[in-house]
Design a protein around this motif. Sequence first.
Motif, PDB file in Angstrom:
ATOM      1  N   ASN A 182      -0.651  15.520   7.609  1.00 39.98           N
ATOM      2  CA  ASN A 182       0.673  15.453   8.245  1.00 39.98           C
ATOM      3  C   ASN A 182       1.440  14.192   7.845  1.00 39.98           C
ATOM      4  OD1 ASN A 182       0.238  17.843   9.730  1.00 39.98           O
ATOM      5  ND2 ASN A 182      -0.932  16.691  11.264  1.00 39.98           N
ATOM      6  N   GLY A 183       0.914  13.485   6.873  1.00 46.78           N
ATOM      7  CA  GLY A 183       1.529  12.206   6.497  1.00 46.78           C
ATOM      8  C   GLY A 183       0.498  11.114   6.740  1.00 46.78           C
ATOM      9  N   ASP A 184       0.279  10.279   5.727  1.00 40.75           N
ATOM     10  CA  ASP A 184      -0.749   9.235   5.856  1.00 40.75           C
ATOM     11  C   ASP A 184      -0.412   8.296   6.995  1.00 40.75           C
ATOM     12  OD1 ASP A 184      -1.837  10.507   3.773  1.00 40.75           O
ATOM     13  OD2 ASP A 184      -1.770   8.829   2.366  1.00 40.75           O
ATOM     14  N   ARG A 185      -1.471   7.665   7.527  1.00 38.63           N
ATOM     15  CA  ARG A 185      -1.298   6.778   8.676  1.00 38.63           C
ATOM     16  C   ARG A 185      -1.678   5.352   8.305  1.00 38.63           C
ATOM     17  NH1 ARG A 185      -0.466   9.827  13.196  1.00 38.63           N
ATOM     18  NH2 ARG A 185      -0.773   8.111  14.634  1.00 38.63           N
ATOM     19  N   VAL A 186      -1.019   4.417   8.965  1.00 42.69           N
ATOM     20  CA  VAL A 186      -1.395   3.013   8.875  1.00 42.69           C
ATOM     21  C   VAL A 186      -2.319   2.736  10.051  1.00 42.69           C
ATOM     22  CG1 VAL A 186      -0.564   0.639   8.760  1.00 42.69           C
ATOM     23  CG2 VAL A 186       0.925   2.512   8.010  1.00 42.69           C
ATOM     24  N   ASN A 187      -3.532   2.342   9.757  1.00 45.07           N
ATOM     25  CA  ASN A 187      -4.457   1.978  10.834  1.00 45.07           C
ATOM     26  C   ASN A 187      -4.675   0.478  10.812  1.00 45.07           C
ATOM     27  OD1 ASN A 187      -4.673   4.574  11.634  1.00 45.07           O
ATOM     28  ND2 ASN A 187      -6.715   4.937  10.794  1.00 45.07           N
ATOM     29  N   VAL A 188      -4.499  -0.129  11.945  1.00 45.11           N
ATOM     30  CA  VAL A 188      -4.659  -1.579  12.030  1.00 45.11           C
ATOM     31  C   VAL A 188      -5.668  -1.874  13.118  1.00 45.11           C
ATOM     32  CG1 VAL A 188      -3.497  -3.775  12.370  1.00 45.11           C
ATOM     33  CG2 VAL A 188      -2.259  -1.867  11.358  1.00 45.11           C
ATOM     34  N   MET A 189      -6.710  -2.621  12.760  1.00 45.88           N
ATOM     35  CA  MET A 189      -7.704  -3.053  13.752  1.00 45.88           C
ATOM     36  C   MET A 189      -7.454  -4.522  14.043  1.00 45.88           C
ATOM     37  SD  MET A 189     -10.333  -2.970  15.702  1.00 45.88           S
ATOM     38  CE  MET A 189     -11.262  -1.455  15.473  1.00 45.88           C
ATOM     39  N   LEU A 190      -7.204  -4.822  15.294  1.00 47.27           N
ATOM     40  CA  LEU A 190      -7.040  -6.206  15.734  1.00 47.27           C
ATOM     41  C   LEU A 190      -8.264  -6.575  16.544  1.00 47.27           C
ATOM     42  CD1 LEU A 190      -3.380  -5.962  17.102  1.00 47.27           C
ATOM     43  CD2 LEU A 190      -4.096  -6.581  14.804  1.00 47.27           C
ATOM     44  N   SER A 191      -8.822  -7.723  16.285  1.00 49.83           N
ATOM     45  CA  SER A 191     -10.004  -8.124  17.043  1.00 49.83           C
ATOM     46  C   SER A 191      -9.851  -9.573  17.453  1.00 49.83           C
ATOM     47  CB  SER A 191     -11.258  -7.934  16.169  1.00 49.83           C
ATOM     48  OG  SER A 191     -12.384  -8.460  16.837  1.00 49.83           O
ATOM     49  N   GLY A 192      -9.845  -9.815  18.745  1.00 42.71           N
ATOM     50  CA  GLY A 192      -9.691 -11.184  19.247  1.00 42.71           C
ATOM     51  C   GLY A 192     -10.711 -11.447  20.337  1.00 42.71           C
ATOM     52  N   LYS A 193     -11.244 -12.648  20.343  1.00 38.23           N
ATOM     53  CA  LYS A 193     -12.212 -13.026  21.373  1.00 38.23           C
ATOM     54  C   LYS A 193     -11.524 -13.037  22.736  1.00 38.23           C
ATOM     55  CE  LYS A 193     -15.447 -16.785  22.385  1.00 38.23           C
ATOM     56  NZ  LYS A 193     -15.856 -18.144  21.945  1.00 38.23           N
ATOM     57  N   GLU A 246       0.824  -1.215   0.000  1.00 39.66           N
ATOM     58  CA  GLU A 246       0.000   0.000   0.000  1.00 39.66           C
ATOM     59  C   GLU A 246       0.855   1.261   0.000  1.00 39.66           C
ATOM     60  OE1 GLU A 246      -3.319   0.243  -0.162  1.00 39.66           O
ATOM     61  OE2 GLU A 246      -3.173   2.431  -0.097  1.00 39.66           O
ATOM     62  N   PHE A 247       1.963   1.256   0.723  1.00 39.94           N
ATOM     63  CA  PHE A 247       2.715   2.489   0.975  1.00 39.94           C
ATOM     64  C   PHE A 247       4.118   2.507   0.351  1.00 39.94           C
ATOM     65  CE2 PHE A 247      -0.226   2.261   4.592  1.00 39.94           C
ATOM     66  CZ  PHE A 247      -0.605   3.560   4.824  1.00 39.94           C
ATOM     67  N   GLY A 248       4.631   1.405  -0.072  1.00 40.62           N
ATOM     68  CA  GLY A 248       6.027   1.337  -0.509  1.00 40.62           C
ATOM     69  C   GLY A 248       6.943   1.085   0.674  1.00 40.62           C
ATOM     70  N   ASP A 249       8.265   1.264   0.491  1.00 39.13           N
ATOM     71  CA  ASP A 249       9.243   0.930   1.525  1.00 39.13           C
ATOM     72  C   ASP A 249       9.207   1.979   2.635  1.00 39.13           C
ATOM     73  OD1 ASP A 249      11.269  -0.249   2.948  1.00 39.13           O
ATOM     74  OD2 ASP A 249      12.799  -0.050   1.399  1.00 39.13           O
ATOM     75  N   GLY A 250       9.161   1.524   3.856  1.00 41.51           N
ATOM     76  CA  GLY A 250       9.112   2.404   5.010  1.00 41.51           C
ATOM     77  C   GLY A 250       8.561   1.655   6.195  1.00 41.51           C
ATOM     78  N   ILE A 251       8.174   2.372   7.243  1.00 36.45           N
ATOM     79  CA  ILE A 251       7.665   1.694   8.440  1.00 36.45           C
ATOM     80  C   ILE A 251       6.402   2.386   8.949  1.00 36.45           C
ATOM     81  CG2 ILE A 251       9.964   0.992   9.235  1.00 36.45           C
ATOM     82  CD1 ILE A 251       9.423   3.347  11.397  1.00 36.45           C
ATOM     83  N   MET A 252       5.679   1.689   9.822  1.00 35.12           N
ATOM     84  CA  MET A 252       4.590   2.286  10.589  1.00 35.12           C
ATOM     85  C   MET A 252       5.208   2.722  11.903  1.00 35.12           C
ATOM     86  SD  MET A 252       1.294   0.212  12.020  1.00 35.12           S
ATOM     87  CE  MET A 252       0.605   0.637  13.648  1.00 35.12           C
ATOM     88  N   SER A 253       5.117   4.016  12.204  1.00 39.29           N
ATOM     89  CA  SER A 253       5.805   4.540  13.372  1.00 39.29           C
ATOM     90  C   SER A 253       5.259   3.977  14.680  1.00 39.29           C
ATOM     91  CB  SER A 253       5.692   6.069  13.403  1.00 39.29           C
ATOM     92  OG  SER A 253       6.378   6.596  14.520  1.00 39.29           O
ATOM     93  N   ALA A 254       6.160   3.666  15.594  1.00 37.20           N
ATOM     94  CA  ALA A 254       5.751   3.288  16.951  1.00 37.20           C
ATOM     95  C   ALA A 254       5.941   4.467  17.909  1.00 37.20           C
ATOM     96  CB  ALA A 254       6.570   2.085  17.420  1.00 37.20           C
ATOM     97  N   SER A 281      -2.747   2.970  15.476  1.00 35.15           N
ATOM     98  CA  SER A 281      -2.608   3.945  14.395  1.00 35.15           C
ATOM     99  C   SER A 281      -1.215   4.565  14.469  1.00 35.15           C
ATOM    100  CB  SER A 281      -3.698   5.021  14.541  1.00 35.15           C
ATOM    101  OG  SER A 281      -3.481   6.065  13.616  1.00 35.15           O
ATOM    102  N   GLY A 282      -0.452   4.375  13.399  1.00 39.63           N
ATOM    103  CA  GLY A 282       0.907   4.925  13.371  1.00 39.63           C
ATOM    104  C   GLY A 282       1.142   5.616  12.044  1.00 39.63           C
ATOM    105  N   LYS A 283       1.864   6.721  12.075  1.00 45.76           N
ATOM    106  CA  LYS A 283       2.175   7.442  10.840  1.00 45.76           C
ATOM    107  C   LYS A 283       3.100   6.585   9.981  1.00 45.76           C
ATOM    108  CE  LYS A 283       4.183  11.898   9.442  1.00 45.76           C
ATOM    109  NZ  LYS A 283       4.841  13.115   9.985  1.00 45.76           N
ATOM    110  N   PHE A 284       2.856   6.612   8.661  1.00 47.57           N
ATOM    111  CA  PHE A 284       3.778   5.903   7.785  1.00 47.57           C
ATOM    112  C   PHE A 284       4.996   6.779   7.539  1.00 47.57           C
ATOM    113  CE2 PHE A 284       5.575   4.752   3.666  1.00 47.57           C
ATOM    114  CZ  PHE A 284       5.859   3.413   3.911  1.00 47.57           C
ATOM    115  N   LEU A 285       6.174   6.220   7.716  1.00 48.73           N
ATOM    116  CA  LEU A 285       7.422   6.952   7.465  1.00 48.73           C
ATOM    117  C   LEU A 285       8.171   6.279   6.328  1.00 48.73           C
ATOM    118  CD1 LEU A 285       8.709   7.371  11.124  1.00 48.73           C
ATOM    119  CD2 LEU A 285       7.255   8.915   9.852  1.00 48.73           C
ATOM    120  N   PRO A 286       8.299   6.941   5.162  1.00 53.66           N
ATOM    121  CA  PRO A 286       8.968   6.314   4.024  1.00 53.66           C
ATOM    122  C   PRO A 286      10.484   6.412   4.106  1.00 53.66           C
ATOM    123  CG  PRO A 286       8.175   8.473   3.402  1.00 53.66           C
ATOM    124  CD  PRO A 286       7.768   8.275   4.844  1.00 53.66           C
ATOM    125  N   TYR A 287      11.166   5.349   3.650  1.00 57.69           N
ATOM    126  CA  TYR A 287      12.608   5.461   3.394  1.00 57.69           C
ATOM    127  C   TYR A 287      12.784   6.377   2.193  1.00 57.69           C
ATOM    128  CZ  TYR A 287      14.506   1.717   6.341  1.00 57.69           C
ATOM    129  OH  TYR A 287      14.916   0.942   7.395  1.00 57.69           O
TER     130      TYR A 287
END
Lengths: 147, 147, 147, 147, 147, 147, 147, 147, 147, 147
Positions: free
Chosen positions: B129-140, A107-115, A138-144
């Motif tokens: 401010n830069g696109d975000r990666v949103n991840v929804m985790l759902s566990g019983k 979806e985003f190319g090379d980079g990371i989801m910020s922690a 929810s973490g900002k995507f940071l591209p290389y």
Amino acid sequence: MDRNQVTQKIVTAKVSKKMTWAQIAERIGQSKEWTTAAMLGQMTLTAKQAATAQELFELTDEETLWLQIVPYKGSLPTPVPTDPLIYRWYEIVSVYGSTIKELIHEEFGDGIMSAIDFKMDIQRQADPNGDRVNVMLSGKFLPYKTY
Amino acid sequence: MDRNQVTQKIVTAKVSKKMTWAQIAERIGQSKEWTTAAMLGQMTLTAKQAATAQELFELTDEETLWLQIVPYKGSLPTPVPTDPLIYRWYEIVSVYGSTIKELIHEEFGDGIMSAIDFKMDIQRQADPNGDRVNVMLSGKFLPYKTY
Amino acid sequence: MDRNQVTQKIVTAKVSKKMTWAQIAERIGQSKEWTTAAMLGQMTLTAKQAATAQELFELTDEETLWLQIVPYKGSLPTPVPTDPLIYRWYEIVSVYGSTIKELIHEEFGDGIMSAIDFKMDIQRQADPNGDRVNVMLSGKFLPYKTY
Amino acid sequence: MDRNQVTQKIVTAKVSKKMTWAQIAERIGQSKEWTTAAMLGQMTLTAKQAATAQELFELTDEETLWLQIVPYKGSLPTPVPTDPLIYRWYEIVSVYGSTIKELIHEEFGDGIMSAIDFKMDIQRQADPNGDRVNVMLSGKFLPYKTY
Amino acid sequence: MDRNQVTQKIVTAKVSKKMTWAQIAERIGQSKEWTTAAMLGQMTLTAKQAATAQELFELTDEETLWLQIVPYKGSLPTPVPTDPLIYRWYEIVSVYGSTIKELIHEEFGDGIMSAIDFKMDIQRQADPNGDRVNVMLSGKFLPYKTY
Amino acid sequence: MDRNQVTQKIVTAKVSKKMTWAQIAERIGQSKEWTTAAMLGQMTLTAKQAATAQELFELTDEETLWLQIVPYKGSLPTPVPTDPLIYRWYEIVSVYGSTIKELIHEEFGDGIMSAIDFKMDIQRQADPNGDRVNVMLSGKFLPYKTY
Amino acid sequence: MDRNQVTQKIVTAKVSKKMTWAQIAERIGQSKEWTTAAMLGQMTLTAKQAATAQELFELTDEETLWLQIVPYKGSLPTPVPTDPLIYRWYEIVSVYGSTIKELIHEEFGDGIMSAIDFKMDIQRQADPNGDRVNVMLSGKFLPYKTY
Amino acid sequence: MDRNQVTQKIVTAKVSKKMTWAQIAERIGQSKEWTTAAMLGQMTLTAKQAATAQELFELTDEETLWLQIVPYKGSLPTPVPTDPLIYRWYEIVSVYGSTIKELIHEEFGDGIMSAIDFKMDIQRQADPNGDRVNVMLSGKFLPYKTY
Amino acid sequence: MDRNQVTQKIVTAKVSKKMTWAQIAERIGQSKEWTTAAMLGQMTLTAKQAATAQELFELTDEETLWLQIVPYKGSLPTPVPTDPLIYRWYEIVSVYGSTIKELIHEEFGDGIMSAIDFKMDIQRQADPNGDRVNVMLSGKFLPYKTY
Amino acid sequence: MDRNQVTQKIVTAKVSKKMTWAQIAERIGQSKEWTTAAMLGQMTLTAKQAATAQELFELTDEETLWLQIVPYKGSLPTPVPTDPLIYRWYEIVSVYGSTIKELIHEEFGDGIMSAIDFKMDIQRQADPNGDRVNVMLSGKFLPYKTY
């Protein structure tokens, strides 16, 4: 004295005073996720937040100062956690890690989801088959970049 | 022959044929998250799903059979991952693990969030401010019981 | 103060008072397996169970509160246990682990045997060739699902 | 050539021929638990059992000889297993290990439950709340002696 | 209090009182090998043996009770020992381990040499080229059985 | 080519030719303990011993040369062995290591029992309660000296 | 009390009294290398040497006794040392280990250089390009023998 | 292709051609210590040295090029070496590491003994009590500086 | 007493007195980078620098002496650091380590960049996209030499 | 096929064609630091950059495709690197890690220096005392935020 000792004192005080993290978060004025992390020694408090914590947990002035110092982070005693609840999260990283990597890169190319520019929200979802824990990360995507 | 060799072949075929995981998932008929995990050797396919994979990746009959066998799971080469994207997830477990534990127990009592009766959804959220990666985790939630 | 210190105190009190785990379990009102795990710091007690423990082991009010908090689980000091009795269990996992995996998958398909919705029963079986330890483990099967 | 290569060949043949471990066990004439462990390279076969395996999996004479040699045991690639099903067993050892130790010693005194003079039986138990995996482990108690 | 503290106290008392293990063993009434292991926290004493130890080392009643509880065994601080004398034994296992395995299996078939039904005898052998340490290890052979 | 490949070839040839280690040792002209260690890649053979091995196992000239080169020793794949027979020896080091150290020092003073000027003898002892494996280890005592 | 505590006390006394290891060695009557190792808890002192140490460092009688007990050796807190000076020595073993092995075997045949019948001498060598640390290690060669 | 494969080829050629490291060093024109390290893949050769090696070991042009590329150094397969000869050196670092550190600092102040501006000389010393291995290590002292 | 305790006391005093590292460095008279490393127990102070520190942090005479003793270096509790800021540096070594090695060798030949004859300067660079941390590392190149 | 095999082929081609990283970078049109990391399998190339690499190293079409796929990053074979040049960088993290953390936090508050929005520049600085390696690291500061 170090931050661990302040964390230990806060946790003991919370037990003795029978407070919940949600109540503490409301007093601190932040989300319950951030507040719990901060009280467990992973985040840095402002002077105002620390003053509230001082009052809640009957901390000394020096202990209150420690809450405003950036801590050495990492809340687990072993690289592979032994506690079953926390292990399940490690298992998600182990089993789905390569999947998460592939899909974010697709979806985003090379980079990371910020922690760091990151937030988390934990909710209960009622379900007749057994309630579910829903966690939104929810973490900002940071591209290389090339240079 | 083992499942790793089939995974290796699928990944190479995907590169050669310039397919995306989303396209593959559409053909398999499941979410992109589950499908990617399955193609990377972490899940078990039904005969029908395996037949679709056979056609997509030009697998032999024996390779197609292997997709229907429960694999030995775990997709990372080291206990602490070296890849920066996957490490950020490990860091979340390390820094927020005790927080997640406290908040789930506060809401649900003693037990775990299942990593088996579990699903995941990865989405892109546009953000100035830069696109975000949103991840929804759902566990019983699975409670410990006394006996 | 933390849960480990309460565990340490309980174990010392049990030695001094020459109680057996079976006697303690009877007082707590649960099986000897669950009760021992709880007293060794792996399970969470109800207020009523904790009150019984307080009386049995002469705990303070704060120690009694700690018994009602969900603990950080894991009862062994090293990833590979050094104690011969516990090692034999680790050896069973090492030698028979792949066998157990194959047979459960053959019967149930992809999924796991729960270690949460789980119980255990340890019995002595008289045998002229030497008495045997019989252990019944029972865990709910949890299937992986597609989504 | 070594035993691992024979194991690999047996597992591949089993997939190709769509046999179950229960069917194989019936042909070998032992329980499905022992037979699976043996086929996965953990046990030693007699000449007669090896001949049956030779026929079932189309092994060469040399491969058949290897089945009669005592193997180097241990079926997992890492000290802490990554596969979720096998990890749950490791978790049982981690969480309940000290409990198992206490209860066996309370009943038998100092010693161990043998993992050699040992047998295992895995059964499905129907349950309206979800079927259960029931495992019976039986090991001879071996006492430490003074000398 | 735990067993380690009792061990620590015994070792210190032995130094102060300038006793040898051989003298202590004579008082306890067992071999010097078993007695030393017991005093170092690896074995369980009878009430009578513990009473002798209480007298020898001026233990409290509670410390004496601890000697009668089965300990968590394992006497070394690291998986690979750093002490040169103990390392030489680890080296024997490392270099000769596969040899020992081959020769025991050749003589006895599949099974193990017990470390529980086991005894050890350490003797000095005078030798003009330098005295030798002779150690006799004797363990019951336990065969794997089919079922 | 390296020594491991020669070891692998010898072990396979031994299986194919149905030789025992005792028979091989007789041909080589040394004890069965030393011979097995040598054939498993832990010892260096003389030209004459290597020639006998060449004939026994149909080795090439280059393979025969490798037997006369000092090998990189260590015969186990992991620091803590997983094979039950070899683990029992590791357990003896773990449980009795401090005992062995104390008793050798009591008799000899500071130093070690050599694992180089060392020999081993493995014998079967018939016993109505089950035959026993008797192992005699003999190593020269090497004292630490001041300088 | 254990030897580590005596070591700790000696090191603190040395700092307070501003003694050098060379001065201490002269008083003890041995080389500075052996004396430093002994004071750091790696060697065993005679009664006379211990009496000198008692006087130098104001030790109690019990502490003085501990110096005459063979210690559990190993002076580093981690398998791979973090201190840069000590790491350079570990690096020498890592980079030159196979070279040392080859050259000693070429000269002496199969065997080892003893680390017990061993001495070390550390000298400063003036050099216009920067002074050098010269270390002479001398260990008896111990050959493996057949039997 | 990488340097390890060239090393492997050199070692095999040396065995086949029955050369010694001393002879090879004479041809290369450096000390036997440096030459052996270089041939084992730890050092970089000049074009002239590589040409000599090409001739000695019948290397291809590409293999000869690899000898002139700086290698990834480190010659041992595990952090704690299993080979007895090399382990003795690791033991010296473990037992005497803190001694070496103290004595170098006492003489030179804070800094290290270089493992780069470093040389080594291995000699046999005849001795009626058994010949000795004498090793001279010489490294430039590099001081830490303030800034 | 050891250096860690002095470090702990300095850090606590710094918090209580609300000093910055830059202010402390100005008083000590060295760069903020060297001064911070020294105060955190990684460097050795001169008598004059130690006297300044004694005054700043109200140290005892013995604590002041410890600052002048060469410390056992290494400031992190685990081989792979858990703190996110420090981990990013470890990640740089992991991801770019082979790149750094290639480029330094291409420019300088075989050798290392010294971590002893080394200095570091950390600066803030204002940037409209977010300020940047700029770190200049400077280490002397040390070549391997033949001998 | 995977990215490692492409890296291996590139490195071998570079050796055969006697190219430098600086020349390759000029052709690719990026800095030598980024280009080397990319060629060593740590970065993702654009189609145009990959086409240049294809021409330079005579890659197949499939190998060229792999260069455009995000790789699993991490270029070192062990958590603690054994190569002396790379180890010196690890040592910098070990010795100065806590210093770097303190100084960045003092200047910027809680957060990290990014290893993603990051660049590096390696330069040679002539110096009469021996040339120096100067490395400029520049990473965006990312602050932790409350929520």
